[in-house]
Design a protein around this motif. Structure first.
Motif, short mmCIF file in Angstrom:
data_model
loop_
_atom_site.label_atom_id
_atom_site.label_comp_id
_atom_site.label_asym_id
_atom_site.label_seq_id
_atom_site.Cartn_x
_atom_site.Cartn_y
_atom_site.Cartn_z
N UNK A 104 2.13 11.52 29.63
CA UNK A 104 1.64 12.54 30.56
C UNK A 104 2.38 12.42 31.89
N UNK A 105 2.71 13.58 32.48
CA UNK A 105 3.35 13.62 33.79
C UNK A 105 2.50 14.48 34.73
N UNK A 106 2.12 13.92 35.85
CA UNK A 106 1.53 14.68 36.95
C UNK A 106 2.60 14.76 38.02
N UNK A 107 3.45 15.79 37.91
CA UNK A 107 4.67 15.84 38.71
C UNK A 107 4.66 16.93 39.76
N UNK A 108 5.66 16.85 40.63
CA UNK A 108 5.84 17.84 41.68
C UNK A 108 6.98 18.78 41.36
#
Length: 251
Positions: A104-108
């Motif tokens: 999972x990526x919680x990216x900008x």
């Protein structure tokens, strides 16, 4: 701090049936190791010991395969299952009772300073390989299916799947209903649903055309109407029938 750690351990037993005892979880769960080290690194970050906090986060990434920026805000009873490849950005905010799976990526999506990463409400589940990008809001009890790419805010209690993420279920919020990997019962496929709508529309058009031809036959002689050829569907007919159809047209 001790209360946070105890609550985080209890969350593991509530969401992973493979967990047997506290000692096993403390020694073998990389998600727990990464979270505990993040709690320490985040405390250092808030006290402006930036180099030390980043160094601890870098060691955590090396040890667990989970990258959490020390500036990220994480609530209580947070659980990372399996964990390898999880990335949580600096301005990400995660509520209580959230669950993330591996990849999972919680990216900008911006290089500008300020809020760049997503905010997860309480009880959110993000399935394996999903990407939640940008300063968006994922509402309480929402579900993000595996490998989805979410770039828009998600309403509370909704289920999002696909690339880009589409809301396929605006269900009610059930805080006590845990759904592993963000899956829900009988989760619809948006592409299949679109094809079904197109086929239904085509069938209705065929019925309307048949009615129009019947009305014209009552007003005009039969020979005045244009003949309608029977066309075999390529999905139902084999290549031999298709070749026969083309040969008849050529003759």
């Amino acid at each position: 701090m001790a209360g946070h750690w105890r609550a985080d351990l209890d969350a593991v037993f509530a969401r992973d049936p493979a967990a047997r005892n506290r000692l096993e979880v403390l020694l073998t769960y990389p998600g727990v190791h990464a979270l505990f080290m993040h709690r320490l690194a985040h405390g250092l970050w808030k006290r402006r010991w930036r180099l030390l906090s980043r160094s601890l986060a870098a060691f955590s990434r090396f040890w667990t395969g989970i990258e959490i920026h020390p500036g990220a805000c994480i609530g209580q009873r947070f659980f990372i299952d399996h964990g390898m490849g999880v990335v949580i950005g600096e301005t990400a905010e995660i509520g209580d009772d959230c669950t993330l799976y591996h990849g999972v990526t919680l990216g900008g999506t911006s290089w500008q300073p300020g809020k760049r990463h997503p905010t997860l409400g309480n009880g959110v589940i993000v399935g394996a390989g999903a990407k939640v990008l940008g300063p968006i809001m994922v509402g309480d009890q929402a579900r993000v299916g595996s490998n989805a790419v979410v770039v828009k805010s998600v309403p509370a209690g909704a289920t999002v799947v696909g690339i880009p993420g589409r809301v396929v279920n605006k269900g009610e919020q059930h805080p006590d209903n845990f759904e592993a990997y963000g899956l829900t019962g009988q989760m619809p496929d948006p592409v299949a649903r679109a094809i079904e709508c197109m086929l239904e529309h085509m069938h209705r058009q065929d019925a309307e055309i048949t009615q129009i031809r019947s009305g014209l036959q009552q007003l005009q002689p039969r020979e005045a109407l244009m003949p309608v050829e029977e066309i075999a569907c390529s999905l139902e007919a084999g290549p031999d029938s298709a070749e026969q159809g083309t040969s008849k047209q050529n003759t």
